[in-house]
Design a protein around this motif. Structure first.
Motif, PDB file in Angstrom:
ATOM      1  N   LEU A 119       0.828  -1.213   0.000  1.00 56.09           N
ATOM      2  CA  LEU A 119       0.000   0.000   0.000  1.00 56.09           C
ATOM      3  C   LEU A 119       0.861   1.261   0.000  1.00 56.09           C
ATOM      4  CD1 LEU A 119      -2.745  -1.176   2.499  1.00 56.09           C
ATOM      5  CD2 LEU A 119      -3.125  -0.546   0.118  1.00 56.09           C
ATOM      6  N   ILE A 120       1.986   1.245   0.748  1.00 53.80           N
ATOM      7  CA  ILE A 120       2.874   2.412   0.793  1.00 53.80           C
ATOM      8  C   ILE A 120       3.491   2.657  -0.583  1.00 53.80           C
ATOM      9  CG2 ILE A 120       5.086   3.232   1.709  1.00 53.80           C
ATOM     10  CD1 ILE A 120       4.254   1.860   4.400  1.00 53.80           C
ATOM     11  N   VAL A 121       4.005   1.597  -1.208  1.00 57.61           N
ATOM     12  CA  VAL A 121       4.593   1.747  -2.554  1.00 57.61           C
ATOM     13  C   VAL A 121       3.538   2.281  -3.530  1.00 57.61           C
ATOM     14  CG1 VAL A 121       5.513   0.478  -4.533  1.00 57.61           C
ATOM     15  CG2 VAL A 121       6.376  -0.004  -2.244  1.00 57.61           C
ATOM     16  N   ASN A 122       2.329   1.721  -3.472  1.00 58.22           N
ATOM     17  CA  ASN A 122       1.257   2.155  -4.361  1.00 58.22           C
ATOM     18  C   ASN A 122       0.940   3.643  -4.163  1.00 58.22           C
ATOM     19  OD1 ASN A 122      -1.240   1.507  -6.122  1.00 58.22           O
ATOM     20  ND2 ASN A 122      -2.123   2.458  -4.306  1.00 58.22           N
ATOM     21  N   GLU A 123       0.826   4.091  -2.896  1.00 57.16           N
ATOM     22  CA  GLU A 123       0.486   5.490  -2.627  1.00 57.16           C
ATOM     23  C   GLU A 123       1.589   6.425  -3.108  1.00 57.16           C
ATOM     24  OE1 GLU A 123      -2.377   6.505  -1.737  1.00 57.16           O
ATOM     25  OE2 GLU A 123      -3.186   4.533  -1.283  1.00 57.16           O
ATOM     26  N   PHE A 124       2.863   6.058  -2.855  1.00 54.48           N
ATOM     27  CA  PHE A 124       3.969   6.927  -3.251  1.00 54.48           C
ATOM     28  C   PHE A 124       4.042   7.062  -4.771  1.00 54.48           C
ATOM     29  CE2 PHE A 124       8.281   7.943  -4.492  1.00 54.48           C
ATOM     30  CZ  PHE A 124       8.611   8.989  -3.638  1.00 54.48           C
ATOM     31  N   VAL A 125       4.003   5.918  -5.477  1.00 57.15           N
ATOM     32  CA  VAL A 125       4.112   5.959  -6.947  1.00 57.15           C
ATOM     33  C   VAL A 125       2.914   6.697  -7.556  1.00 57.15           C
ATOM     34  CG1 VAL A 125       4.235   4.546  -9.041  1.00 57.15           C
ATOM     35  CG2 VAL A 125       5.483   3.839  -7.004  1.00 57.15           C
ATOM     36  N   THR A 126       1.708   6.463  -7.007  1.00 54.80           N
ATOM     37  CA  THR A 126       0.517   7.157  -7.499  1.00 54.80           C
ATOM     38  C   THR A 126       0.660   8.669  -7.326  1.00 54.80           C
ATOM     39  OG1 THR A 126      -0.888   5.268  -6.977  1.00 54.80           O
ATOM     40  CG2 THR A 126      -1.988   7.389  -7.213  1.00 54.80           C
ATOM     41  N   ASN A 127       1.106   9.123  -6.124  1.00 47.64           N
ATOM     42  CA  ASN A 127       1.299  10.554  -5.865  1.00 47.64           C
ATOM     43  C   ASN A 127       2.332  11.157  -6.809  1.00 47.64           C
ATOM     44  OD1 ASN A 127      -0.602  10.714  -3.906  1.00 47.64           O
ATOM     45  ND2 ASN A 127       0.777  11.244  -2.225  1.00 47.64           N
ATOM     46  N   SER A 128       3.423  10.397  -7.054  1.00 42.14           N
ATOM     47  CA  SER A 128       4.463  10.898  -7.967  1.00 42.14           C
ATOM     48  C   SER A 128       3.902  11.084  -9.373  1.00 42.14           C
ATOM     49  CB  SER A 128       5.651   9.937  -8.001  1.00 42.14           C
ATOM     50  OG  SER A 128       6.280   9.870  -6.742  1.00 42.14           O
ATOM     51  N   TYR A 129       3.152  10.101  -9.863  1.00 44.63           N
ATOM     52  CA  TYR A 129       2.548  10.222 -11.190  1.00 44.63           C
ATOM     53  C   TYR A 129       1.597  11.415 -11.269  1.00 44.63           C
ATOM     54  CZ  TYR A 129       4.055   6.148 -13.894  1.00 44.63           C
ATOM     55  OH  TYR A 129       4.779   5.263 -14.641  1.00 44.63           O
ATOM     56  N   LYS A 130       0.828  11.642 -10.203  1.00 45.86           N
ATOM     57  CA  LYS A 130      -0.213  12.667 -10.238  1.00 45.86           C
ATOM     58  C   LYS A 130       0.341  14.089 -10.063  1.00 45.86           C
ATOM     59  CE  LYS A 130      -4.028  11.631  -7.884  1.00 45.86           C
ATOM     60  NZ  LYS A 130      -4.859  11.051  -6.793  1.00 45.86           N
ATOM     61  N   TYR A 131       1.363  14.241  -9.195  1.00 46.89           N
ATOM     62  CA  TYR A 131       1.751  15.604  -8.810  1.00 46.89           C
ATOM     63  C   TYR A 131       3.218  15.966  -9.075  1.00 46.89           C
ATOM     64  CZ  TYR A 131      -2.515  14.745  -6.117  1.00 46.89           C
ATOM     65  OH  TYR A 131      -3.772  14.415  -5.748  1.00 46.89           O
ATOM     66  N   ALA A 132       4.128  14.980  -9.099  1.00 45.61           N
ATOM     67  CA  ALA A 132       5.562  15.316  -9.067  1.00 45.61           C
ATOM     68  C   ALA A 132       6.081  15.930 -10.356  1.00 45.61           C
ATOM     69  CB  ALA A 132       6.374  14.067  -8.725  1.00 45.61           C
ATOM     70  N   PHE A 133       5.528  15.527 -11.499  1.00 43.98           N
ATOM     71  CA  PHE A 133       6.147  15.891 -12.777  1.00 43.98           C
ATOM     72  C   PHE A 133       5.261  16.808 -13.625  1.00 43.98           C
ATOM     73  CE2 PHE A 133       7.324  11.414 -11.693  1.00 43.98           C
ATOM     74  CZ  PHE A 133       8.589  11.702 -11.203  1.00 43.98           C
ATOM     75  N   GLU A 134       4.471  17.636 -12.970  1.00 49.52           N
ATOM     76  CA  GLU A 134       3.549  18.508 -13.716  1.00 49.52           C
ATOM     77  C   GLU A 134       4.300  19.481 -14.619  1.00 49.52           C
ATOM     78  OE1 GLU A 134       1.360  20.215 -10.517  1.00 49.52           O
ATOM     79  OE2 GLU A 134      -0.215  18.675 -10.557  1.00 49.52           O
ATOM     80  N   ASP A 135       5.483  19.928 -14.160  1.00 51.14           N
ATOM     81  CA  ASP A 135       6.253  20.931 -14.926  1.00 51.14           C
ATOM     82  C   ASP A 135       7.467  20.313 -15.613  1.00 51.14           C
ATOM     83  OD1 ASP A 135       4.470  22.817 -13.870  1.00 51.14           O
ATOM     84  OD2 ASP A 135       5.693  23.011 -12.043  1.00 51.14           O
ATOM     85  N   GLN A 136       7.529  18.999 -15.710  1.00 48.85           N
ATOM     86  CA  GLN A 136       8.693  18.333 -16.303  1.00 48.85           C
ATOM     87  C   GLN A 136       8.284  17.431 -17.459  1.00 48.85           C
ATOM     88  OE1 GLN A 136      10.457  17.640 -11.843  1.00 48.85           O
ATOM     89  NE2 GLN A 136      11.184  16.259 -13.426  1.00 48.85           N
ATOM     90  N   LYS A 137       9.150  17.326 -18.455  1.00 45.97           N
ATOM     91  CA  LYS A 137       8.891  16.407 -19.574  1.00 45.97           C
ATOM     92  C   LYS A 137       9.176  14.961 -19.174  1.00 45.97           C
ATOM     93  CE  LYS A 137       9.650  19.599 -23.422  1.00 45.97           C
ATOM     94  NZ  LYS A 137      10.448  19.884 -24.620  1.00 45.97           N
ATOM     95  N   GLU A 138      10.209  14.793 -18.351  1.00 45.63           N
ATOM     96  CA  GLU A 138      10.595  13.440 -17.946  1.00 45.63           C
ATOM     97  C   GLU A 138      10.729  13.361 -16.431  1.00 45.63           C
ATOM     98  OE1 GLU A 138      14.189  12.542 -19.994  1.00 45.63           O
ATOM     99  OE2 GLU A 138      13.175  12.112 -21.897  1.00 45.63           O
ATOM    100  N   GLY A 139      10.541  12.177 -15.904  1.00 47.18           N
ATOM    101  CA  GLY A 139      10.675  11.986 -14.466  1.00 47.18           C
ATOM    102  C   GLY A 139      11.181  10.602 -14.126  1.00 47.18           C
TER     103      GLY A 139
END
Length: 623
Positions: free
Chosen positions: A532-552
């Protein structure tokens, strides 16, 4: 050759010719002609009272029945030969008899009569040792290897396969050398030693190709495909699976065709080639009404795979339809297995109880007899020294009996504990299986809901819910497939969870690395919070971390040391706000991670200055 022998009135050569013709039709998969010519040879030797020839022909006919899966007929034929040998006092025909016993063992094995199979193979080995016949000695050792493999004693199986291989090589029996390479390939595959499994299978494949033995060639190709499947090399599974299917079709072997197609369907599913998987599965499904072609275990696998195919193709109605079929037949299999197991345990318990009662009665009788004997002795022998000696002997005997009885009680208790342990493991597997099925139903219902609503926000919420649920589903799925229900393979588990999130968000610009060691295992109860922790972290990264980046990039690593697991999670995204306060969270995902860590007695740190980095520790606790 048969006609020439007949014209020359050479019946020995004639019967040999008929046996060779029978063998040739076995390779061509023509059962009626294989039986016909074997019986012609048998009739000739029977009418001429040639016992050795008769036994050789019995063996050929039995082998033909076995080859075409008529195992009951094969057993009946072999036993007929043994009866004839005993009736006529076979004399120097022991070598042929040893072969018959060995083949009889293999036939009993096919219908699950393990005790009869073991009895027959031991008789064959005993005769082979007496005669020192090279072929029979090789074959007997080879069959013992298969016998130990059948009861999952892979170390002993390896020992006998290697003994047979070494002996066969020393007397230049190349067919048996390569039959043992084939046996070792299967044994190492089941044992989980995959590099050795591939090595021995490929040696056997080269030999059987040169011999043009199509049935063995098919079997080895399919075994190689299965090994590659176990190590997740699906392109290689397809390569060898398609070669196996081609051979199966050449020899028109229905069971082989179904087996090869099922192996291929698993590979196509893992490669997400749903159309190809659907095509081969529907081809096999045509044979599900014929029990001698498709058994219940294979039906269960077919329906399960078709359910996955239609889920992958977003045809959730059909996916649910096949899932129900899979569940129905799988529940039937599990019930049958559990009923059988409980019946075996009850029978064993009642037998041991009866044996214990008889032993106690016997001890009581012996004690009474001893007392009577002592009284008689005392009446006849009045010497004080002899009386003291008798008393001492009695007490020594009683002490010995008491110790023996105590040892027996301890042994019985150990057996009962082992039975209870096996029962608990069976019930645990059944629980994981039912949980997996129930979660699979929920997953299908979520997919059906997603198909009915086009609102993007609603779809995203359902995706988040589905990925959380799948992290739990994956634990039960892996535990059900394993003999050890207390742990999962950490890297494979995390890779599967990550793949689910990647499919939900479809951002090709995001790269995920998982540096968890291949051999790292995760205890079953700790795998839930980790998933569940891995799922939440990866989901949050996909949703919010790379909004201003082409690659992540997202990095995941799980290690273990002493009594703790250490989980490291990082992304190189925009990081956290400067005023971020861990105690005032407004993020469901981060709140979930924090609560799970606390609930399971772990520690949690987060740094948002350069992307987001989390370091989490969780204690190891037995499942």
């Amino acid at each position: 050759m048969a006609d020439i022998s007949k014209s020359l009135n050479n019946y020995e050569l004639e019967t040999k010719a008929y046996k060779y013709i029978s063998e040739a039709y076995m390779k061509k998969m023509d059962s009626s002609k294989a039986f016909y010519f074997a019986k012609k040879a048998l009739d000739i030797n029977k009418n001429r009272n040639n016992l050795k020839g008769y036994l050789l022909d019995i063996n050929q006919l039995g082998r033909a029945y076995h080859h075409f899966q008529l195992y009951e007929k094969a057993i009946e034929t072999y036993n007929k030969g043994i009866v004839e040998y005993n009736k006529n006092g076979g004399g120097n025909k022991l070598t042929v008899l040893s072969t018959i016993y060995s083949n009889l063992s293999a036939a009993y094995d096919k219908i699950g009569q393990t005790d009869n199979s073991i009895e027959a193979i031991l008789k064959g080995v005993e005769i082979a040792e007496k005669t020192n016949a090279p072929t029979q000695k090789s074959y007997s050792l080879y069959l013992l290897g298969y016998k130990y493999m059948g009861i999952e004693n892979y170390k002993k199986a390896e020992e006998y396969f290697l003994k047979s291989l070494e002996f066969s090589d020393s007397v230049s029996l190349q067919t048996y050398v390569n039959m043992n390479h084939h046996g070792l390939g299967i044994n190492y595959s089941r044992w989980g030693i995959y590099d050795k499994a591939l090595h021995h299978n490929k040696i056997a494949l080269d030999f059987f190709r040169k011999q043009n033995d199509k049935l063995y060639e098919f079997d080895v190709l399919n075994n190689i495909a299965v090994v590659y499947q176990k190590i997740n090399r699906y392109d290689s599974v397809v390569k060898y699976g398609e070669l196996a299917l081609k051979i199966a079709k050449e020899i028109n072997h229905k069971l082989a065709i179904s087996g090869a197609n099922l192996t291929l369907s698993n590979a196509y599913l893992n490669l997400k080639q749903y159309n190809k998987a659907e095509m081969v599965l529907l081809e096999i499904a045509k044979d599900t009404i014929t029990p001698n072609i498709i058994d219940n275990n294979s039906k269960s696998a077919i329906f399960s795979n078709l359910s996955e195919v239609y889920e992958g193709k977003s045809n959730y109605k059909k996916s649910l339809e096949y899932h129900k079929k899979f569940k129905k037949i799988n529940d039937s299999i599990n019930k049958q297995n559990l009923d059988s197991k409980f019946s075996d345990i009850e029978t064993k318990y009642q037998t041991e109880k009866k044996e214990k009662q008889l032993a106690e009665q016997k001890i009581a009788t012996q004690e009474q007899e001893l007392l009577t004997q002592k009284a008689n002795t005392r009446s006849w022998i009045l010497g004080l020294g002899i009386l003291l000696l008798s008393v001492s002997a009695f007490f020594i005997w009683r002490r010995y009996k008491a110790e023996a009885k105590a040892k027996q009680i301890i042994s019985n208790q150990k057996d009962e504990i082992e039975q209870q342990k096996n029962m608990v493991e069976t019930l645990q597997k059944e629980l994981h299986h039912r949980m997996k099925n129930n979660l699979s139903f929920i997953d299908l219902f979520i997919n059906l809901a997603k198909g009915r609503f086009e609102d993007k926000a609603y779809q995203n919420k359902l995706n988040d819910l589905q990925n959380r649920m799948r992290s739990m589903f994956e634990v039960h799925k892996q535990l059900f497939k394993k003999d050890d229900v207390t742990s999962v393979q950490a890297k494979n588990y995390i890779d599967t969870l990550v793949e689910n999130v990647k499919q939900a968000y479809e951002k090709d610009s995001v790269t995920i690395t998982n540096t968890t060691n291949e051999n790292e295992t995760l205890l079953a109860n700790t795998s839930f919070p980790v998933g569940l922790i891995v799922n939440e972290f990866v989901t949050n990264s996909y949703k919010y971390a790379f909004e201003d980046q082409k690659e992540g990039t997202i990095h995941i690593a799980l290690t273990s040391q002493d009594n703790v697991y250490k989980l490291t999670l990082k992304d190189n995204g925009k990081g956290l706000p400067k005023d971020f306060d861990i105690n005032e969270l407004d993020s469901f995902g981060l709140e979930t991670i924090k609560l799970l860590t606390k609930e399971y007695g772990g520690t949690f740190t987060i740094d948002g200055s350069n992307g987001v980095a989390m370091n989490i520790t969780l204690p190891k606790t037995a499942a």
